[in-house]
Design an enzyme around this catalytic site. Structure first.
Site, mmCIF file in Angstrom:
data_model
loop_
_atom_site.group_PDB
_atom_site.id
_atom_site.type_symbol
_atom_site.label_atom_id
_atom_site.label_comp_id
_atom_site.label_asym_id
_atom_site.label_seq_id
_atom_site.Cartn_x
_atom_site.Cartn_y
_atom_site.Cartn_z
ATOM 1 C CG HIS A 185 -1.673 1.278 1.410
ATOM 2 N ND1 HIS A 185 -2.644 1.725 0.535
ATOM 3 C CD2 HIS A 185 -1.599 2.230 2.385
ATOM 4 C CE1 HIS A 185 -3.133 2.876 0.947
ATOM 5 N NE2 HIS A 185 -2.514 3.214 2.076
ATOM 6 C CD GLU A 254 -6.913 0.869 8.376
ATOM 7 O OE1 GLU A 254 -6.521 0.684 9.558
ATOM 8 O OE2 GLU A 254 -6.972 1.992 7.845
ATOM 9 C CG ASP A 286 -9.433 5.021 8.982
ATOM 10 O OD1 ASP A 286 -10.307 5.504 9.724
ATOM 11 O OD2 ASP A 286 -8.317 5.543 8.825
ATOM 12 C CD GLN A 293 -5.307 11.096 3.294
ATOM 13 O OE1 GLN A 293 -6.266 10.457 2.869
ATOM 14 N NE2 GLN A 293 -4.220 10.513 3.746
ATOM 15 C CB THR A 310 -13.116 4.561 12.124
ATOM 16 O OG1 THR A 310 -12.264 5.648 11.770
ATOM 17 C CG2 THR A 310 -12.342 3.255 12.038
#
Length: 464
Positions: A185, A254, A286, A293, A310
């Site tokens: 990732h 995740e 998440d 961002q 989340t």
């Protein structure tokens, strides 16, 4: 015949029903016992269930002890959750067996267990704080309650069909930390955002598990809608930032780790003490607003792009259920400082097989076994500066991605930041649209070739 008589005759006529094959049921819990419909009362002779019984069988799930062969939620698993019954606001600890939930507190009371105080609780918090020795004792007791025939008359009525209960966030989230621990990732993200860099990994990445502190108050249980967040965004071509709903809403597949036993401030937790503090794990999504961002993260990292929601699964799988899934992490390519050096430690990775689905269509299958940094290393790094742990602390692994394109755990990677739209049955996708439903599911290898189900975490995007 009048219409009234025809209707009455129709009501008296039983509909055609398919044959019932109760003998196909695996008795992998009550070994050696017969299905209650397999024999005539007192005779021991086989018989076919009546029409009334067949009707009841379709209306209600399979009895809790008659699990299909290979059920991933058999007695080798027994994950914990918190549930309430229809029309009730009272919450209590439940343990999943197949498609049923055992009222663990009621079972503890009925069987005179010393663990009533831990299980007859509206959250898992008391159990989490009890420590590893108690976790093992409670798990042994639960396993006995659902496998020893002597307990069947007592506990059978304390099971509830999973489809008929409401599942809740199973523990009070104390703090939330998210890591960035998949090398695949990190390399994909680096190649997307720094394509001209000599090494797309940042210089510190192979030396420490990078993470950030998130917002515990917006951790929600699976099934909770996710409102599209708004905030500032600015593309390189915009003269000034604009405000509005995110147009690049993404997911991150995740795994979350749930802390049970707290630690004292100023006392780091060593690698070897990981399982003394961490109770279990859950699936975690998440949600991420990539456009927000990109504008806000320099120089201090994610903020509004991550803090809006989340999602976690309703089931917490204890680490003891995952002993057969433990594997060695990938080979270390850089020397590690002593507090992170796991060369001589027990295998710290977990072989978890995750699937990511969008509106019922599978997008990818990220392998957790490929994660470079382990949960034990993450915990050691989180506390090495003296930061304390609290019961209910939650920390995320970071996006799970494998080396292959179909193993990527975010739309950022799957679409290469929107450059390569996904062709789905309901149209093309780059990032999430209102109404989209994202579901993460997973399983792990268990004893004797069985699978350990990790449940799922799901959420639907709604307009802000």
């Amino acid at each position: 015949m009048s219409d009234r008589k025809r209707r009455a005759a129709g009501r008296r006529t039983s509909p055609v029903r398919p044959p019932c094959h109760f003998r196909d049921v695996s008795r992998n819990v009550w070994r050696g016992s017969a299905h209650p419909r397999d024999t005539r009362s007192g005779s021991g002779e086989p018989y076919m269930a009546s029409t009334k019984e067949r009707t009841k069988e379709r209306q209600y799930p399979m009895p809790p002890f008659d699990l299909p062969e290979g059920d991933p939620f058999g007695p080798h698993n027994l994950p914990y959750g918190v549930f309430s019954l229809p029309g009730s606001t009272e919450r209590t600890v439940g343990v999943r067996l197949g498609d049923h939930v055992l009222d663990a507190g009621a079972a503890a009371r009925a069987l005179g267990s010393p663990h009533v105080g831990l299980l007859a609780s509206p959250t898992l918090d008391p159990l989490l704080a009890a420590g590893r020795a108690t976790w093992s004792q409670v798990r042994r007791a639960l396993t006995e309650w659902v496998t020893d025939p002597v307990h069947r008359p007592t506990v059978e009525s304390l099971f509830h069909p999973l489809a008929g209960v409401t599942l809740h966030l199973p523990f009070q989230v104390a703090d939330y930390v998210d890591f960035y621990s998949s090398e695949h990732h990190a390399r994909n993200a680096g190649a997307i955002f720094r394509p001209d860099a000599g090494d797309v990994l940042l210089p510190n990445w192979k030396h420490l598990p990078i993470g950030y502190h998130g917002r515990a108050g917006t951790v929600v249980v699976s099934g909770t809608d996710v409102v599209r967040p708004s905030g500032q965004r600015k593309t390189p071509d915009d003269p000034a930032p604009v405000f509005g709903p995110s147009v690049r809403l993404d997911i991150e597949a995740e795994v979350g780790f749930v802390v049970g036993v707290p630690s004292r401030q100023g006392s780091p937790v060593a690698l070897a003490d990981f399982r003394e503090h961490v109770f279990g794990l859950c699936l975690l999504n998440d949600w991420s607003a990539r456009d927000l961002q990109a504008w806000e993260y320099v120089p201090l990292g994610p903020f509004l792009a991550k803090s809006f929601a989340t999602s976690v699964s309703a089931w917490i799988t204890p680490l003891e259920a995952l002993e057969h899934a433990r594997v060695k992490p990938p080979e270390r390519t850089h020397p590690l400082l002593p507090y992170l050096d796991d060369a001589a430690a027990e295998s710290g990775g977990y072989d978890l097989r995750i699937s990511v689905a969008l509106n019922g269509h599978t997008l990818s299958d990220p392998p957790f076994s490929s994660m470079y940094w382990t949960a034990a290393q993450q915990l050691a790094h989180l506390t090495v500066n003296g930061a304390s742990l609290r019961t209910g602390d939650l920390y995320g692994s970071g996006t799970v991605s494998g080396p292959e394109p179909h193993e990527r755990g975010s739309l950022l990677e799957l679409t290469w930041n929107g450059r390569d739209p996904l062709e789905l049955p309901d149209g093309k996708r780059t990032f999430l649209e209102d109404g989209d439903v994202v579901t993460l599911s997973a399983w792990a290898p268990g004893p004797g070739g069985a699978r350990v189900g990790l449940g799922e975490v799901s959420g639907q995007v709604i307009a802000g």
